[in-house]
Write a protein that holds these residues in place. Structure first.
Motif, PDB file in Angstrom:
ATOM      1  N   ILE A  87       0.858  -1.207   0.191  1.00  0.00           N
ATOM      2  CA  ILE A  87      -0.068  -0.058  -0.173  1.00  0.00           C
ATOM      3  C   ILE A  87       0.902   1.134   0.009  1.00  0.00           C
ATOM      4  CG2 ILE A  87      -1.581   1.239   1.283  1.00  0.00           C
ATOM      5  CD1 ILE A  87      -2.777  -1.404   0.416  1.00  0.00           C
ATOM      6  N   LYS A  88       0.634   2.147  -1.077  1.00  0.00           N
ATOM      7  CA  LYS A  88       1.549   3.457  -0.981  1.00  0.00           C
ATOM      8  C   LYS A  88       0.522   4.494  -1.127  1.00  0.00           C
ATOM      9  CE  LYS A  88       5.168   5.784  -3.531  1.00  0.00           C
ATOM     10  NZ  LYS A  88       6.034   5.679  -4.523  1.00  0.00           N
ATOM     11  N   ASP A  89       0.374   5.492  -0.540  1.00  0.00           N
ATOM     12  CA  ASP A  89      -0.646   6.572  -0.329  1.00  0.00           C
ATOM     13  C   ASP A  89      -1.992   6.178  -0.440  1.00  0.00           C
ATOM     14  OD1 ASP A  89       1.440   8.444  -0.388  1.00  0.00           O
ATOM     15  OD2 ASP A  89       1.704   8.264  -2.595  1.00  0.00           O
ATOM     16  N   GLY A  90      -2.442   5.054   0.299  1.00  0.00           N
ATOM     17  CA  GLY A  90      -3.650   4.374   0.716  1.00  0.00           C
ATOM     18  C   GLY A  90      -4.166   3.927  -0.871  1.00  0.00           C
ATOM     19  N   LYS A  91      -3.361   3.281  -1.694  1.00  0.00           N
ATOM     20  CA  LYS A  91      -3.475   2.714  -2.874  1.00  0.00           C
ATOM     21  C   LYS A  91      -2.726   1.266  -2.863  1.00  0.00           C
ATOM     22  CE  LYS A  91      -4.687   6.720  -5.681  1.00  0.00           C
ATOM     23  NZ  LYS A  91      -4.130   7.713  -6.650  1.00  0.00           N
ATOM     24  N   LEU A  92      -3.503   0.297  -3.370  1.00  0.00           N
ATOM     25  CA  LEU A  92      -2.770  -0.910  -3.781  1.00  0.00           C
ATOM     26  C   LEU A  92      -1.627  -0.696  -4.763  1.00  0.00           C
ATOM     27  CD1 LEU A  92      -2.229  -4.020  -2.995  1.00  0.00           C
ATOM     28  CD2 LEU A  92      -4.463  -4.171  -4.762  1.00  0.00           C
TER      29      LEU A  92
END
Length: 85
Positions: free
Chosen positions: A11-16
């Motif tokens: 997860i990066k910046d709330g995205k998969l």
């Protein structure tokens, strides 16, 4: 081909985030039957939800056919669809 270890994802910046090179390699190593099964597994929940939303919109359209529809009716239909997801 069964997955032997988890893919390089996170997860990066709330995205998969998925390593697409690794995913592509895995996809290409599968037989067509395995690819078909994977597609069904991935997309069936989306198709089910889209179908439920389509039915709800159709029901709203039929209920509203030129008449005022109480907010409670709209709310009940929306709740029924959202509870399915």
């Amino acid at each position: 081909m069964p997955i032997k270890q988890p893919m390089n994802s996170g997860i990066k910046d709330g995205k998969l985030v998925i390593d697409m090179a690794e995913a592509d390699e895995l996809w290409n190593s599968m037989s067509m039957e395995q690819q078909y099964e994977a597609m069904c597994i991935m997309f069936q929940p989306l198709l089910d939800r889209a179908t439920a939303m389509q039915r709800a919109l159709q029901q709203l359209k039929e209920n509203a056919a030129g008449e005022w529809v109480p907010a409670s009716v709209v709310h009940a239909i929306a709740d029924a669809v959202l509870d399915q997801s």
